[in-house]
Write an enzyme that holds these catalytic residues in place. Structure first.
Site, PDB file in Angstrom:
ATOM      1  N   LYS A 110       2.555  53.306  76.947  1.00  0.00           N
ATOM      2  CA  LYS A 110       1.712  51.871  77.101  1.00  0.00           C
ATOM      3  C   LYS A 110       0.929  52.188  78.163  1.00  0.00           C
ATOM      4  CE  LYS A 110       2.128  47.737  75.378  1.00  0.00           C
ATOM      5  NZ  LYS A 110       2.791  47.119  74.264  1.00  0.00           N
TER       6      LYS A 110
HETATM    7  P1  NAD Z   1      -2.851  37.970  73.372  1.00  0.00           P
HETATM    8  O1  NAD Z   1      -3.661  38.310  74.654  1.00  0.00           O
HETATM    9  O2  NAD Z   1      -3.361  37.770  72.048  1.00  0.00           O
HETATM   10  O3  NAD Z   1      -2.030  36.456  73.714  1.00  0.00           O
HETATM   11  C1  NAD Z   1      -1.321  35.965  75.030  1.00  0.00           C
HETATM   12  C2  NAD Z   1      -1.225  34.699  75.056  1.00  0.00           C
HETATM   13  O4  NAD Z   1      -0.295  34.319  75.984  1.00  0.00           O
HETATM   14  C3  NAD Z   1      -2.443  33.853  75.106  1.00  0.00           C
HETATM   15  O5  NAD Z   1      -2.572  32.558  74.515  1.00  0.00           O
HETATM   16  C4  NAD Z   1      -2.386  33.334  76.834  1.00  0.00           C
HETATM   17  O6  NAD Z   1      -3.034  32.283  76.971  1.00  0.00           O
HETATM   18  C5  NAD Z   1      -0.922  33.298  76.806  1.00  0.00           C
HETATM   19  N1  NAD Z   1      -0.399  33.328  78.289  1.00  0.00           N
HETATM   20  C6  NAD Z   1      -0.654  34.125  79.032  1.00  0.00           C
HETATM   21  N2  NAD Z   1      -0.156  33.996  80.243  1.00  0.00           N
HETATM   22  C7  NAD Z   1       0.496  32.883  80.341  1.00  0.00           C
HETATM   23  C8  NAD Z   1       1.648  31.961  80.980  1.00  0.00           C
HETATM   24  N3  NAD Z   1       1.819  32.624  82.252  1.00  0.00           N
HETATM   25  N4  NAD Z   1       2.242  31.100  80.288  1.00  0.00           N
HETATM   26  C9  NAD Z   1       2.051  30.827  79.192  1.00  0.00           C
HETATM   27  N5  NAD Z   1       1.355  31.413  78.311  1.00  0.00           N
HETATM   28  C10 NAD Z   1       0.658  32.664  79.000  1.00  0.00           C
HETATM   29  O7  NAD Z   1      -1.521  38.823  73.498  1.00  0.00           O
HETATM   30  P2  NAD Z   1      -0.599  39.205  72.257  1.00  0.00           P
HETATM   31  O8  NAD Z   1      -1.107  40.450  71.591  1.00  0.00           O
HETATM   32  O9  NAD Z   1      -0.208  37.967  71.440  1.00  0.00           O
HETATM   33  O10 NAD Z   1       0.658  39.701  73.070  1.00  0.00           O
HETATM   34  C11 NAD Z   1       1.612  38.721  73.333  1.00  0.00           C
HETATM   35  C12 NAD Z   1       3.067  39.521  73.822  1.00  0.00           C
HETATM   36  O11 NAD Z   1       3.535  40.112  72.572  1.00  0.00           O
HETATM   37  C13 NAD Z   1       2.838  40.322  74.919  1.00  0.00           C
HETATM   38  O12 NAD Z   1       4.258  40.318  75.639  1.00  0.00           O
HETATM   39  C14 NAD Z   1       2.921  41.672  74.065  1.00  0.00           C
HETATM   40  O13 NAD Z   1       3.213  42.916  74.777  1.00  0.00           O
HETATM   41  C15 NAD Z   1       3.720  41.516  72.922  1.00  0.00           C
HETATM   42  N6  NAD Z   1       3.390  42.176  71.502  1.00  0.00           N
HETATM   43  C16 NAD Z   1       2.125  42.144  71.070  1.00  0.00           C
HETATM   44  C17 NAD Z   1       1.887  43.087  70.059  1.00  0.00           C
HETATM   45  C18 NAD Z   1       0.711  43.193  69.339  1.00  0.00           C
HETATM   46  O14 NAD Z   1       0.479  43.659  68.177  1.00  0.00           O
HETATM   47  N7  NAD Z   1      -0.423  42.284  69.822  1.00  0.00           N
HETATM   48  C19 NAD Z   1       2.973  43.836  69.445  1.00  0.00           C
HETATM   49  C20 NAD Z   1       4.263  43.782  70.090  1.00  0.00           C
HETATM   50  C21 NAD Z   1       4.552  42.941  71.056  1.00  0.00           C
END
Ligand code: NAD
Length: 424
Positions: A110
Protein backbone atom coordinates in the site's frame (compact mmCIF):
# COMPACT_ATOMS: atom_id res chain seq x y z
CA UNK A 1 4.94 -8.66 18.15
CA UNK A 2 3.95 -6.50 21.09
CA UNK A 3 1.29 -3.82 21.27
CA UNK A 4 1.60 -0.85 23.61
CA UNK A 5 -1.22 -0.66 26.14
CA UNK A 6 -0.43 2.89 27.18
CA UNK A 7 -1.71 4.68 24.10
CA UNK A 8 -4.91 4.34 22.08
CA UNK A 9 -4.25 1.48 19.62
CA UNK A 10 -3.10 2.62 16.19
CA UNK A 11 -4.48 1.10 12.98
CA UNK A 12 -1.46 -1.19 12.76
CA UNK A 13 -1.93 -2.21 16.42
CA UNK A 14 -5.42 -3.38 15.40
CA UNK A 15 -3.96 -5.47 12.57
CA UNK A 16 -1.48 -7.06 14.96
CA UNK A 17 -4.16 -7.89 17.51
CA UNK A 18 -6.33 -9.48 14.81
CA UNK A 19 -3.30 -11.38 13.50
CA UNK A 20 -2.25 -12.63 16.96
CA UNK A 21 -5.76 -13.84 17.76
CA UNK A 22 -5.94 -15.92 14.56
CA UNK A 23 -2.34 -17.13 14.79
CA UNK A 24 -2.92 -18.37 18.37
CA UNK A 25 -6.16 -20.12 17.49
CA UNK A 26 -4.76 -21.95 14.45
CA UNK A 27 -1.34 -22.45 16.11
CA UNK A 28 0.44 -20.88 13.16
CA UNK A 29 4.00 -22.12 12.67
CA UNK A 30 6.29 -19.92 14.79
CA UNK A 31 8.74 -19.10 11.97
CA UNK A 32 5.94 -18.17 9.56
CA UNK A 33 4.43 -16.10 12.32
CA UNK A 34 7.65 -14.11 12.68
CA UNK A 35 7.90 -13.51 8.94
CA UNK A 36 4.30 -12.38 8.49
CA UNK A 37 4.49 -10.17 11.57
CA UNK A 38 6.81 -7.78 9.78
CA UNK A 39 6.80 -5.92 6.51
CA UNK A 40 9.38 -6.56 3.76
CA UNK A 41 10.18 -3.01 2.60
CA UNK A 42 9.10 0.40 3.86
CA UNK A 43 9.87 3.18 1.42
CA UNK A 44 9.45 6.82 2.31
CA UNK A 45 10.21 9.56 -0.19
CA UNK A 46 10.28 13.35 0.13
CA UNK A 47 10.04 15.03 -3.23
CA UNK A 48 9.73 18.61 -4.55
CA UNK A 49 6.96 19.78 -6.89
CA UNK A 50 6.51 23.15 -8.56
CA UNK A 51 3.12 24.69 -7.71
CA UNK A 52 0.98 26.81 -10.06
CA UNK A 53 2.31 29.99 -8.41
CA UNK A 54 5.92 28.99 -9.19
CA UNK A 55 6.83 28.06 -5.59
CA UNK A 56 8.19 24.66 -4.63
CA UNK A 57 6.45 22.41 -2.08
CA UNK A 58 7.93 19.26 -0.57
CA UNK A 59 5.63 16.23 -0.30
CA UNK A 60 6.05 13.00 1.65
CA UNK A 61 5.01 9.73 0.04
CA UNK A 62 5.08 6.11 1.21
CA UNK A 63 5.09 2.62 -0.22
CA UNK A 64 5.06 -0.31 2.17
CA UNK A 65 5.54 -3.79 0.72
CA UNK A 66 4.34 -6.31 3.27
CA UNK A 67 4.77 -9.72 1.65
CA UNK A 68 5.21 -11.25 -1.82
CA UNK A 69 5.27 -14.98 -1.11
CA UNK A 70 2.14 -15.57 -3.22
CA UNK A 71 2.92 -13.12 -6.04
CA UNK A 72 3.89 -9.50 -6.79
CA UNK A 73 3.20 -6.85 -4.16
CA UNK A 74 -0.21 -5.31 -4.83
CA UNK A 75 -2.21 -2.48 -3.31
CA UNK A 76 -3.65 0.99 -3.67
CA UNK A 77 -2.34 4.52 -3.31
CA UNK A 78 -4.13 6.95 -1.00
CA UNK A 79 -3.95 10.76 -1.09
CA UNK A 80 -5.02 12.07 2.32
CA UNK A 81 -3.72 14.49 4.98
CA UNK A 82 -3.67 11.67 7.58
CA UNK A 83 -1.54 9.24 5.55
CA UNK A 84 1.34 8.02 7.72
CA UNK A 85 3.66 5.04 7.98
CA UNK A 86 1.58 3.21 10.61
CA UNK A 87 -1.58 3.43 8.49
CA UNK A 88 0.18 2.39 5.27
CA UNK A 89 1.78 -0.57 7.07
CA UNK A 90 -1.64 -1.70 8.25
CA UNK A 91 -3.21 -1.31 4.81
CA UNK A 92 -0.30 -3.18 3.16
CA UNK A 93 -0.66 -6.07 5.61
CA UNK A 94 -4.41 -6.32 5.01
CA UNK A 95 -3.67 -6.54 1.26
CA UNK A 96 -1.56 -9.68 1.81
CA UNK A 97 -4.41 -11.36 3.69
CA UNK A 98 -6.99 -10.19 1.12
CA UNK A 99 -5.17 -11.64 -1.89
CA UNK A 100 -4.61 -14.90 -0.01
CA UNK A 101 -8.27 -15.23 1.02
CA UNK A 102 -9.59 -14.85 -2.52
CA UNK A 103 -6.77 -17.00 -3.85
CA UNK A 104 -5.16 -14.68 -6.38
CA UNK A 105 -1.39 -14.71 -7.02
CA UNK A 106 -0.59 -11.36 -5.40
CA UNK A 107 1.08 -10.22 -2.22
CA UNK A 108 0.32 -7.08 -0.24
CA UNK A 109 1.45 -3.46 -0.48
CA UNK A 110 0.00 0.00 0.00
CA UNK A 111 1.15 3.57 -0.44
CA UNK A 112 0.12 7.14 -0.48
CA UNK A 113 0.98 10.78 -0.21
CA UNK A 114 0.30 12.87 2.85
CA UNK A 115 -1.69 15.76 1.37
CA UNK A 116 -5.20 17.17 1.11
CA UNK A 117 -5.96 16.85 -2.61
CA UNK A 118 -8.81 19.38 -2.42
CA UNK A 119 -6.19 22.09 -1.86
CA UNK A 120 -4.46 21.52 -5.22
CA UNK A 121 -5.37 22.23 -8.83
CA UNK A 122 -5.66 19.39 -11.33
CA UNK A 123 -2.35 20.31 -12.93
CA UNK A 124 -0.65 20.39 -9.51
CA UNK A 125 -2.09 16.94 -8.73
CA UNK A 126 -0.75 15.69 -12.04
CA UNK A 127 2.76 16.99 -11.30
CA UNK A 128 2.64 15.61 -7.73
CA UNK A 129 1.58 12.19 -9.06
CA UNK A 130 4.22 12.14 -11.79
CA UNK A 131 6.99 13.20 -9.41
CA UNK A 132 5.90 10.58 -6.84
CA UNK A 133 5.94 7.90 -9.56
CA UNK A 134 9.42 9.03 -10.59
CA UNK A 135 10.58 8.76 -6.97
CA UNK A 136 9.07 5.26 -6.62
CA UNK A 137 9.84 3.96 -10.09
CA UNK A 138 12.65 1.59 -9.11
CA UNK A 139 10.50 0.04 -6.41
CA UNK A 140 7.37 -0.69 -8.46
CA UNK A 141 6.95 -2.69 -11.67
CA UNK A 142 4.42 -4.82 -13.58
CA UNK A 143 5.79 -8.08 -12.17
CA UNK A 144 7.02 -6.65 -8.87
CA UNK A 145 4.67 -4.12 -7.25
CA UNK A 146 1.46 -2.90 -8.85
CA UNK A 147 -0.38 0.16 -7.45
CA UNK A 148 -4.13 0.85 -7.85
CA UNK A 149 -6.66 3.48 -6.71
CA UNK A 150 -7.70 4.01 -3.09
CA UNK A 151 -9.07 6.99 -1.13
CA UNK A 152 -8.90 10.19 -3.24
CA UNK A 153 -7.17 8.53 -6.18
CA UNK A 154 -8.91 7.42 -9.37
CA UNK A 155 -8.42 6.12 -12.93
CA UNK A 156 -7.03 9.50 -14.08
CA UNK A 157 -4.27 9.34 -11.46
CA UNK A 158 -3.52 5.74 -12.51
CA UNK A 159 -3.20 6.95 -16.15
CA UNK A 160 -0.61 9.57 -15.09
CA UNK A 161 1.32 6.92 -13.14
CA UNK A 162 1.28 4.62 -16.17
CA UNK A 163 2.44 7.35 -18.53
CA UNK A 164 5.26 8.43 -16.21
CA UNK A 165 6.42 4.87 -15.64
CA UNK A 166 6.37 4.10 -19.38
CA UNK A 167 8.47 7.19 -20.05
CA UNK A 168 11.16 5.71 -17.83
CA UNK A 169 11.52 2.30 -19.50
CA UNK A 170 13.28 1.61 -22.83
CA UNK A 171 10.89 2.07 -25.81
CA UNK A 172 11.02 -1.62 -26.80
CA UNK A 173 9.74 -2.66 -23.36
CA UNK A 174 6.87 -0.20 -23.03
CA UNK A 175 4.11 -2.44 -24.39
CA UNK A 176 5.13 -5.09 -21.87
CA UNK A 177 4.69 -2.72 -18.92
CA UNK A 178 1.08 -1.56 -19.18
CA UNK A 179 0.14 -3.72 -16.18
CA UNK A 180 2.40 -1.68 -13.86
CA UNK A 181 -0.79 -0.17 -12.47
CA UNK A 182 -4.44 -1.29 -12.34
CA UNK A 183 -7.66 0.69 -12.07
CA UNK A 184 -6.70 2.54 -15.27
CA UNK A 185 -9.31 4.16 -17.53
CA UNK A 186 -10.66 1.46 -19.88
CA UNK A 187 -9.25 3.25 -22.95
CA UNK A 188 -5.76 3.17 -21.38
CA UNK A 189 -5.84 -0.56 -20.67
CA UNK A 190 -8.25 -0.70 -17.72
CA UNK A 191 -10.81 -3.47 -17.26
CA UNK A 192 -14.53 -3.12 -17.69
CA UNK A 193 -16.07 -3.47 -14.23
CA UNK A 194 -12.98 -2.31 -12.27
CA UNK A 195 -14.58 0.98 -11.22
CA UNK A 196 -17.53 -0.72 -9.57
CA UNK A 197 -15.61 -3.87 -8.53
CA UNK A 198 -15.17 -3.18 -4.82
CA UNK A 199 -18.81 -2.15 -4.41
CA UNK A 200 -19.91 -5.12 -6.50
CA UNK A 201 -17.93 -7.50 -4.30
CA UNK A 202 -19.53 -5.98 -1.19
CA UNK A 203 -22.99 -6.53 -2.70
CA UNK A 204 -22.17 -10.15 -3.67
CA UNK A 205 -21.14 -10.76 -0.03
CA UNK A 206 -24.34 -9.16 1.29
CA UNK A 207 -26.35 -11.41 -1.06
CA UNK A 208 -24.62 -14.51 0.33
CA UNK A 209 -25.27 -13.35 3.90
CA UNK A 210 -28.95 -12.75 3.04
CA UNK A 211 -29.24 -16.28 1.59
CA UNK A 212 -27.60 -17.79 4.68
CA UNK A 213 -29.86 -15.88 7.03
CA UNK A 214 -33.13 -16.16 5.09
CA UNK A 215 -33.17 -12.40 4.90
CA UNK A 216 -35.21 -10.58 2.26
CA UNK A 217 -33.04 -7.84 0.71
CA UNK A 218 -36.04 -6.40 -1.17
CA UNK A 219 -37.43 -4.92 2.02
CA UNK A 220 -34.06 -4.04 3.58
CA UNK A 221 -33.10 -0.60 4.84
CA UNK A 222 -29.42 0.29 4.81
CA UNK A 223 -27.03 3.13 5.59
CA UNK A 224 -23.67 3.99 4.02
CA UNK A 225 -20.70 5.93 5.40
CA UNK A 226 -18.54 7.34 2.60
CA UNK A 227 -20.05 8.05 -0.80
CA UNK A 228 -16.96 7.83 -2.99
CA UNK A 229 -16.04 4.95 -5.25
CA UNK A 230 -17.00 2.11 -2.90
CA UNK A 231 -20.01 3.62 -1.11
CA UNK A 232 -21.66 5.08 -4.19
CA UNK A 233 -21.29 1.84 -6.16
CA UNK A 234 -22.74 -0.24 -3.32
CA UNK A 235 -25.75 2.09 -3.28
CA UNK A 236 -26.24 1.95 -7.04
CA UNK A 237 -25.97 -1.85 -7.08
CA UNK A 238 -28.23 -2.42 -4.05
CA UNK A 239 -30.99 -0.63 -5.98
CA UNK A 240 -31.52 -3.75 -8.09
CA UNK A 241 -32.73 -5.50 -4.92
CA UNK A 242 -35.21 -2.78 -4.06
CA UNK A 243 -33.33 -2.17 -0.78
CA UNK A 244 -33.80 1.34 0.59
CA UNK A 245 -30.83 3.67 1.26
CA UNK A 246 -32.07 5.77 4.20
CA UNK A 247 -28.94 7.58 5.45
CA UNK A 248 -25.52 8.54 4.10
CA UNK A 249 -22.54 10.24 5.68
CA UNK A 250 -19.49 11.67 3.96
CA UNK A 251 -16.81 14.21 4.81
CA UNK A 252 -19.34 17.07 4.46
CA UNK A 253 -21.84 15.61 6.98
CA UNK A 254 -24.78 13.19 7.14
CA UNK A 255 -28.26 13.09 5.57
CA UNK A 256 -31.39 11.02 6.21
CA UNK A 257 -34.58 10.22 4.30
CA UNK A 258 -37.04 7.70 5.73
CA UNK A 259 -38.56 6.65 2.38
CA UNK A 260 -35.19 6.30 0.68
CA UNK A 261 -32.54 8.36 -1.13
CA UNK A 262 -32.14 7.87 -4.87
CA UNK A 263 -28.52 6.61 -5.30
CA UNK A 264 -28.18 7.77 -8.95
CA UNK A 265 -29.47 11.27 -8.21
CA UNK A 266 -27.22 11.43 -5.12
CA UNK A 267 -24.18 10.48 -7.25
CA UNK A 268 -24.99 13.31 -9.67
CA UNK A 269 -25.42 15.71 -6.76
CA UNK A 270 -22.08 14.72 -5.19
CA UNK A 271 -20.34 15.07 -8.56
CA UNK A 272 -21.71 18.61 -8.89
CA UNK A 273 -21.50 19.90 -5.30
CA UNK A 274 -18.71 17.76 -3.79
CA UNK A 275 -20.70 16.15 -0.94
CA UNK A 276 -24.03 14.70 0.18
CA UNK A 277 -25.20 17.54 2.46
CA UNK A 278 -28.13 19.60 1.10
CA UNK A 279 -29.26 16.82 -1.23
CA UNK A 280 -32.84 17.85 -2.14
CA UNK A 281 -35.52 16.11 -0.05
CA UNK A 282 -33.07 14.92 2.62
CA UNK A 283 -32.76 16.01 6.23
CA UNK A 284 -29.31 16.90 7.62
CA UNK A 285 -28.46 14.87 10.74
CA UNK A 286 -25.47 14.87 13.09
CA UNK A 287 -22.87 12.08 13.30
CA UNK A 288 -24.40 10.46 16.38
CA UNK A 289 -27.88 10.39 14.83
CA UNK A 290 -26.42 8.88 11.66
CA UNK A 291 -24.62 6.15 13.60
CA UNK A 292 -27.83 5.36 15.57
CA UNK A 293 -30.08 5.11 12.50
CA UNK A 294 -32.35 2.08 12.70
CA UNK A 295 -31.64 -0.04 9.60
CA UNK A 296 -30.81 -3.62 8.62
CA UNK A 297 -27.36 -3.12 7.11
CA UNK A 298 -24.54 -0.63 7.64
CA UNK A 299 -21.86 -0.31 4.97
CA UNK A 300 -18.87 1.68 6.22
CA UNK A 301 -17.03 2.83 3.07
CA UNK A 302 -14.87 5.73 4.29
CA UNK A 303 -11.87 5.44 6.62
CA UNK A 304 -10.47 3.33 9.46
CA UNK A 305 -11.54 3.31 13.13
CA UNK A 306 -15.08 4.63 12.70
CA UNK A 307 -16.75 1.98 14.86
CA UNK A 308 -15.15 2.22 18.28
CA UNK A 309 -15.86 2.00 21.99
CA UNK A 310 -17.87 5.23 21.60
CA UNK A 311 -19.85 4.45 18.44
CA UNK A 312 -20.33 0.64 18.49
CA UNK A 313 -23.00 0.89 21.24
CA UNK A 314 -24.99 3.35 19.08
CA UNK A 315 -25.44 1.08 16.07
CA UNK A 316 -28.93 -0.20 15.39
CA UNK A 317 -28.35 -2.71 12.55
CA UNK A 318 -28.18 -6.49 12.00
CA UNK A 319 -25.19 -6.60 9.64
CA UNK A 320 -22.06 -4.54 9.00
CA UNK A 321 -20.49 -5.16 5.58
CA UNK A 322 -17.04 -3.59 5.67
CA UNK A 323 -16.50 -1.74 2.38
CA UNK A 324 -13.72 0.31 3.98
CA UNK A 325 -10.49 -1.14 5.30
CA UNK A 326 -10.38 -1.34 9.09
CA UNK A 327 -13.57 0.63 9.91
CA UNK A 328 -14.01 -1.25 13.21
CA UNK A 329 -11.30 -1.06 15.87
CA UNK A 330 -10.52 -3.85 18.35
CA UNK A 331 -12.82 -2.66 21.14
CA UNK A 332 -15.58 -1.82 18.66
CA UNK A 333 -15.29 -5.36 17.36
CA UNK A 334 -15.71 -6.85 20.85
CA UNK A 335 -18.78 -4.71 21.50
CA UNK A 336 -20.36 -5.82 18.21
CA UNK A 337 -19.71 -9.46 19.09
CA UNK A 338 -21.38 -9.04 22.48
CA UNK A 339 -24.31 -7.32 20.77
CA UNK A 340 -24.46 -10.17 18.19
CA UNK A 341 -24.24 -7.83 15.21
CA UNK A 342 -22.87 -9.77 12.22
CA UNK A 343 -19.78 -8.47 10.44
CA UNK A 344 -18.51 -9.40 6.98
CA UNK A 345 -14.83 -8.46 7.47
CA UNK A 346 -12.99 -6.06 5.15
CA UNK A 347 -10.37 -8.54 3.96
CA UNK A 348 -13.20 -10.62 2.45
CA UNK A 349 -15.95 -8.06 1.86
CA UNK A 350 -13.98 -5.43 -0.08
CA UNK A 351 -11.72 -7.88 -1.97
CA UNK A 352 -13.67 -7.34 -5.21
CA UNK A 353 -11.36 -4.43 -6.09
CA UNK A 354 -8.15 -6.43 -5.96
CA UNK A 355 -9.85 -9.33 -7.75
CA UNK A 356 -10.81 -7.22 -10.75
CA UNK A 357 -7.37 -5.57 -10.58
CA UNK A 358 -6.02 -9.09 -11.03
CA UNK A 359 -8.33 -9.58 -14.03
CA UNK A 360 -7.09 -6.27 -15.49
CA UNK A 361 -3.46 -7.34 -14.95
CA UNK A 362 -4.17 -10.67 -16.72
CA UNK A 363 -5.93 -8.97 -19.63
CA UNK A 364 -2.96 -6.59 -20.09
CA UNK A 365 -0.47 -9.47 -20.01
CA UNK A 366 -2.48 -11.39 -22.60
CA UNK A 367 -3.46 -8.35 -24.74
CA UNK A 368 -7.12 -9.16 -24.17
CA UNK A 369 -10.18 -7.18 -23.17
CA UNK A 370 -12.97 -9.09 -21.49
CA UNK A 371 -16.70 -8.35 -21.66
CA UNK A 372 -18.32 -6.95 -18.54
CA UNK A 373 -20.44 -10.05 -17.90
CA UNK A 374 -17.29 -12.21 -18.03
CA UNK A 375 -15.63 -9.99 -15.40
CA UNK A 376 -18.74 -9.97 -13.18
CA UNK A 377 -19.24 -13.74 -13.44
CA UNK A 378 -15.62 -14.46 -12.52
CA UNK A 379 -15.77 -11.96 -9.65
CA UNK A 380 -18.98 -13.44 -8.26
CA UNK A 381 -17.61 -16.98 -8.43
CA UNK A 382 -14.35 -16.10 -6.69
CA UNK A 383 -15.80 -13.94 -3.94
CA UNK A 384 -18.63 -16.40 -3.26
CA UNK A 385 -16.13 -19.25 -2.95
CA UNK A 386 -14.05 -17.16 -0.55
CA UNK A 387 -17.18 -16.32 1.45
CA UNK A 388 -18.05 -20.02 1.75
CA UNK A 389 -14.50 -20.95 2.76
CA UNK A 390 -14.51 -18.31 5.51
CA UNK A 391 -17.95 -19.48 6.68
CA UNK A 392 -16.73 -23.10 6.92
CA UNK A 393 -13.71 -21.88 8.88
CA UNK A 394 -15.94 -20.08 11.42
CA UNK A 395 -17.57 -23.47 12.01
CA UNK A 396 -14.34 -25.51 12.04
CA UNK A 397 -12.70 -23.19 14.60
CA UNK A 398 -15.88 -22.05 16.34
CA UNK A 399 -14.80 -18.45 15.88
CA UNK A 400 -15.92 -15.09 14.50
CA UNK A 401 -15.80 -14.14 10.82
CA UNK A 402 -12.79 -11.85 11.03
CA UNK A 403 -10.64 -14.42 12.80
CA UNK A 404 -11.81 -17.08 10.35
CA UNK A 405 -10.88 -14.87 7.38
CA UNK A 406 -7.40 -14.43 8.86
CA UNK A 407 -7.08 -18.20 9.35
CA UNK A 408 -7.95 -18.83 5.69
CA UNK A 409 -5.27 -16.34 4.58
CA UNK A 410 -2.62 -17.44 7.06
CA UNK A 411 -3.13 -21.14 6.26
CA UNK A 412 -2.45 -20.48 2.58
CA UNK A 413 0.73 -18.55 3.35
CA UNK A 414 1.87 -21.14 5.91
CA UNK A 415 1.68 -23.94 3.31
CA UNK A 416 3.76 -21.94 0.83
CA UNK A 417 6.47 -21.10 3.38
CA UNK A 418 6.61 -24.74 4.54
CA UNK A 419 6.94 -26.00 0.96
CA UNK A 420 9.63 -23.52 -0.05
CA UNK A 421 11.57 -23.14 3.19
CA UNK A 422 13.64 -20.08 3.99
CA UNK A 423 16.74 -19.10 2.03
CA UNK A 424 19.58 -19.90 2.69
P1 NAD B 1 -13.05 7.64 -2.11
O1 NAD B 1 -12.00 8.66 -1.94
O2 NAD B 1 -13.62 7.41 -3.45
O3 NAD B 1 -14.28 7.95 -1.10
C1 NAD B 1 -14.08 8.17 0.27
C2 NAD B 1 -15.41 8.66 0.85
O4 NAD B 1 -15.28 8.72 2.28
C3 NAD B 1 -15.82 10.05 0.40
O5 NAD B 1 -17.22 10.08 0.18
C4 NAD B 1 -15.46 10.94 1.60
O6 NAD B 1 -16.25 12.11 1.67
C5 NAD B 1 -15.77 9.98 2.73
N1 NAD B 1 -15.11 10.35 3.98
C6 NAD B 1 -13.83 10.72 4.17
N2 NAD B 1 -13.62 11.01 5.46
C7 NAD B 1 -14.79 10.80 6.09
C8 NAD B 1 -15.21 10.93 7.44
N3 NAD B 1 -14.37 11.31 8.38
N4 NAD B 1 -16.50 10.62 7.74
C9 NAD B 1 -17.36 10.22 6.79
N5 NAD B 1 -17.02 10.08 5.49
C10 NAD B 1 -15.75 10.38 5.17
O7 NAD B 1 -12.44 6.29 -1.50
P2 NAD B 1 -12.85 4.79 -1.84
O8 NAD B 1 -11.96 4.31 -2.91
O9 NAD B 1 -14.31 4.68 -1.98
O10 NAD B 1 -12.37 4.06 -0.51
C11 NAD B 1 -13.18 4.00 0.66
C12 NAD B 1 -12.69 2.89 1.57
O11 NAD B 1 -12.74 1.64 0.85
C13 NAD B 1 -11.25 3.02 2.06
O12 NAD B 1 -11.14 2.44 3.33
C14 NAD B 1 -10.47 2.18 1.06
O13 NAD B 1 -9.23 1.74 1.57
C15 NAD B 1 -11.45 1.04 0.88
N6 NAD B 1 -11.24 0.27 -0.35
C16 NAD B 1 -11.26 0.88 -1.57
C17 NAD B 1 -11.08 0.11 -2.71
C18 NAD B 1 -11.16 0.69 -4.10
O14 NAD B 1 -11.13 -0.09 -5.06
N7 NAD B 1 -11.29 1.99 -4.27
C19 NAD B 1 -10.83 -1.27 -2.60
C20 NAD B 1 -10.84 -1.86 -1.33
C21 NAD B 1 -11.06 -1.07 -0.21
Amino acid sequence: MSVSILKKPSVYDNVIRQFNKAADLMTLDQSVRKILASTTNEIMVNFPVKMDNGCIEIFTGYRVQHNNALGPFKGGLRYHPMVNLDEVRALATWMTWKSAIVNIPFGGAKGGIRLDPSKYSLSELERITRRFTFALAHNIGPEYDIPAPDVNTNPQIMAWILDTYLSMVPPKERQRCIHVVTGKPVESGGSLGRNKATGQGVVFCIEEWAKDNDFDLDSAKYIVQGFGNVGSWVARLMKSHGARLIAVEDVTGAIYKQDGLNPDALCEFVREYGGVVNFPGSEKVDHETFMSTEADIFIPAALENQITEETAPLLNVKLIAEGANGPIDTIGNEILQEREISVIPDILCNAGGVMVSYFEWLQNKRSESWELDEVDTKLQKKITNAYKRVKETTEDFNTDWRTAAYIVALSRLEVVYKERGIFP
